[in-house]
Design a protein around this motif. Structure first.
Motif, PDB file in Angstrom:
ATOM      1  N   ASP A 240      -1.397   6.932  -0.582  1.00 16.85           N
ATOM      2  CA  ASP A 240      -2.788   7.216  -0.951  1.00 16.85           C
ATOM      3  C   ASP A 240      -3.752   6.136  -0.468  1.00 16.85           C
ATOM      4  O   ASP A 240      -4.965   6.379  -0.390  1.00 16.85           O
ATOM      5  N   ASP A 241      -3.218   4.951  -0.155  1.00 22.31           N
ATOM      6  CA  ASP A 241      -4.065   3.842   0.308  1.00 22.31           C
ATOM      7  C   ASP A 241      -4.230   3.837   1.824  1.00 22.31           C
ATOM      8  O   ASP A 241      -5.033   3.063   2.353  1.00 22.31           O
TER       9      ASP A 241
ATOM     10  N   GLN B 191       0.833  -1.190   0.000  1.00 20.53           N
ATOM     11  CA  GLN B 191       0.000   0.000   0.000  1.00 20.53           C
ATOM     12  C   GLN B 191       0.873   1.247   0.000  1.00 20.53           C
ATOM     13  O   GLN B 191       1.856   1.322   0.744  1.00 20.53           O
TER      14      GLN B 191
END
Length: 268
Positions: free
Chosen positions: A202-203, A199
């Protein structure tokens, strides 16, 4: 801080003979407190200090520890003078489970009999306490903390998904952060199958990138993640072959909990 293999106990510095305790709190707050600490231990010391409740405890294998606090503002009434109670969490939890989450639970200590009286929904229960000196003490939270090079904030559902996926293939998982790519990694390698999750910033809720990688027992990660309330943002602080510090708030921000999980030392 404790070394990477295990956490060491410290001698208690509190006085179990002080007197005076009367408190009223929502059942949900007390239920959460018991379940969060009970994820690692069956009994603990609960200190009712001037500013609220403080608990530190260490699991029997010296692998994981928990530090929890609940501000006095979380209580409808709070009168305490540093009382330290030794509590069997299973018995305490059984009584609290009989209350609706929004019900008010009244706690009163009888200083002569050393029994804790609980009053909730018309039920009066007298709880026999455990001698605090007979309960294994844990290091202070400040002694467990360290300057971790990386930190990740992830929502509870994302963390639960990663732990569940790893649990299907292995009995341990690696948590890592790469500073160059600014990514968070979860990897589990089993005898036949592997699982990996990557990830980026942004995740995640947030990412403070630094190079870190450690291997952890899934038994402990299951224990410390299963009680996280839905929708909670969880902070993971990581180093290389250093303990994982997993923390979050509960009770509408009036409570906080930190878990410290020692890594498994990777074979080279």
């Amino acid at each position: 801080m404790a070394d990477a293999e295990s956490f060491q106990s410290a001698e208690p510095s509190t006085d179990p003979d002080s007197e005076g305790l009367h408190a009223i709190a929502r059942a949900e707050t007390l239920q959460q407190t018991v379940s969060l600490v009970g994820a690692l231990v069956d009994e603990c010391r609960i200190q009712f200090g001037d500013e609220g409740v403080e608990i530190t405890a260490i699991d029997p294998a010296n692998v994981a520890a928990v530090g929890l606090s609940v501000d006095r503002d979380a209580f409808e009434a709070y009168d305490a003078d540093g009382e330290v109670l030794g509590v069997d969490l299973d018995r305490f939890g059984d009584v609290l489970s009989m209350a609706d989450r929004d019900a008010l639970v009244e706690l009163d200590l009888d200083p002569e009999t050393r029994r804790l009286h609980l009053h909730v929904d018309g039920l009066d229960y007298s709880l026999a306490l455990v001698d605090p000196d007979s309960i294994r003490s844990a290091p202070a939270r400040d002694d467990l903390a360290y300057d971790a090079p990386a930190a990740v904030v992830i929502d509870e559902s994302g963390l639960a998904r990663a732990v569940s996926a790893a649990d299907m293939v292995a009995d341990h998982l690696a948590l890592a952060v790469e500073s160059e790519s600014e990514t968070f990694h979860v990897d589990a390698e089993g005898d036949t199958d592997d699982v990996s999750l990557t990830q980026g910033a942004d995740d995640l809720v947030s990412l403070s990138p630094g190079d870190a990688r450690s291997l952890f027992s899934l038994d402990y990660l299951r224990d410390v993640t299963r009680e996280i309330p839905a929708g909670t943002d969880v902070t993971l602080e990581l180093g290389t072959e250093e303990p994982l510090v997993l923390s979050y708030a509960f009770a509408d921000g009036a409570g906080s909990v930190e878990y410290f999980v020692s890594p498994r030392i990777a074979r080279r």
